[in-house]
Scaffold this motif. Structure first.
Motif, PDB file in Angstrom:
ATOM      1  N   ARG A 108       5.436  -0.454   2.837  1.00 28.13           N
ATOM      2  CA  ARG A 108       6.568  -1.387   2.967  1.00 28.13           C
ATOM      3  C   ARG A 108       7.358  -1.507   1.663  1.00 28.13           C
ATOM      4  NH1 ARG A 108       8.127  -1.556   7.877  1.00 28.13           N
ATOM      5  NH2 ARG A 108       9.553  -3.148   7.141  1.00 28.13           N
ATOM      6  N   ASP A 109       6.677  -1.406   0.524  1.00 26.93           N
ATOM      7  CA  ASP A 109       7.389  -1.458  -0.758  1.00 26.93           C
ATOM      8  C   ASP A 109       8.338  -0.273  -0.899  1.00 26.93           C
ATOM      9  OD1 ASP A 109       6.160  -3.831  -1.539  1.00 26.93           O
ATOM     10  OD2 ASP A 109       4.537  -2.794  -2.593  1.00 26.93           O
ATOM     11  N   ASN A 165      13.575   9.820  11.319  1.00 27.75           N
ATOM     12  CA  ASN A 165      12.215   9.663  11.825  1.00 27.75           C
ATOM     13  C   ASN A 165      11.871   8.183  11.920  1.00 27.75           C
ATOM     14  OD1 ASN A 165      11.526  12.439  11.969  1.00 27.75           O
ATOM     15  ND2 ASN A 165      11.001  12.467   9.799  1.00 27.75           N
ATOM     16  N   ILE A 166      11.148   7.832  12.952  1.00 26.92           N
ATOM     17  CA  ILE A 166      10.732   6.442  13.152  1.00 26.92           C
ATOM     18  C   ILE A 166       9.721   6.045  12.076  1.00 26.92           C
ATOM     19  CG2 ILE A 166       9.549   4.858  14.736  1.00 26.92           C
ATOM     20  CD1 ILE A 166      10.636   6.605  17.039  1.00 26.92           C
ATOM     21  N   VAL A 167       9.849   4.839  11.538  1.00 27.87           N
ATOM     22  CA  VAL A 167       8.891   4.295  10.578  1.00 27.87           C
ATOM     23  C   VAL A 167       7.536   4.171  11.270  1.00 27.87           C
ATOM     24  CG1 VAL A 167       8.290   2.204   9.281  1.00 27.87           C
ATOM     25  CG2 VAL A 167      10.631   3.083   9.205  1.00 27.87           C
ATOM     26  N   ALA A 168       6.487   4.629  10.598  1.00 29.59           N
ATOM     27  CA  ALA A 168       5.128   4.539  11.133  1.00 29.59           C
ATOM     28  C   ALA A 168       4.516   3.180  10.800  1.00 29.59           C
ATOM     29  CB  ALA A 168       4.266   5.661  10.559  1.00 29.59           C
ATOM     30  N   HIS A 224       2.885   7.166   2.105  1.00 31.18           N
ATOM     31  CA  HIS A 224       2.853   6.618   0.743  1.00 31.18           C
ATOM     32  C   HIS A 224       4.246   6.622   0.107  1.00 31.18           C
ATOM     33  CE1 HIS A 224      -1.502   6.784   1.003  1.00 31.18           C
ATOM     34  NE2 HIS A 224      -1.390   8.045   1.383  1.00 31.18           N
ATOM     35  N   CYS A 225       4.896   7.812   0.077  1.00 31.33           N
ATOM     36  CA  CYS A 225       6.200   7.944  -0.596  1.00 31.33           C
ATOM     37  C   CYS A 225       7.357   8.140   0.387  1.00 31.33           C
ATOM     38  CB  CYS A 225       6.169   9.098  -1.591  1.00 31.33           C
ATOM     39  SG  CYS A 225       6.122  10.744  -0.842  1.00 31.33           S
TER      40      CYS A 225
END
Length: 103
Positions: A89-90, A81-84, A31-32
């Motif tokens: 996306r915002d 860390n890799i984006v999940a 979320h954040c």
């Protein structure tokens, strides 16, 4: 050595429930985008720092794809860390926008 550690948790930054990722270890709030400085080796949960990892940028890595760059609010170390797949996306856009403005 990567240790799979995929647990749901309540984010200490935004207070939202973060579900298991299911395809690899969940290491930050979707979320954040904040995280905790808990790993020395991915998934080991052996880092004594336990500081809040604040997202400061998102980089494109030719092998890993999008990677969130964090700065620990306690010790100052940078962590990546890799984006999940389910990351907000915002929020990713907002992090990049802040970085490009030097905020």
């Amino acid at each position: 050595m990567f240790i799979k550690n995929d647990n749901e948790f309540i984010c200490i930054n935004c207070g939202k429930k973060v579900e298991k990722l299911k395809y690899t270890s969940r290491d930050h709030c979707n979320h954040c985008l904040h995280s905790l400085h808990v790993d020395i080796t991915p998934g080991d949960r052996e880092n004594k720092c336990r500081g809040l990892l604040v997202p400061v940028n998102v980089e494109l890595n030719s092998k890993k794809g999008e990677v969130i760059v964090y700065k620990c609010s306690k010790c100052g170390q940078e962590v990546r860390n890799i984006v999940a797949s389910d990351d907000n996306r915002d929020e990713i856009y907002n992090v990049v926008k802040k970085y490009s403005r030097g905020v």
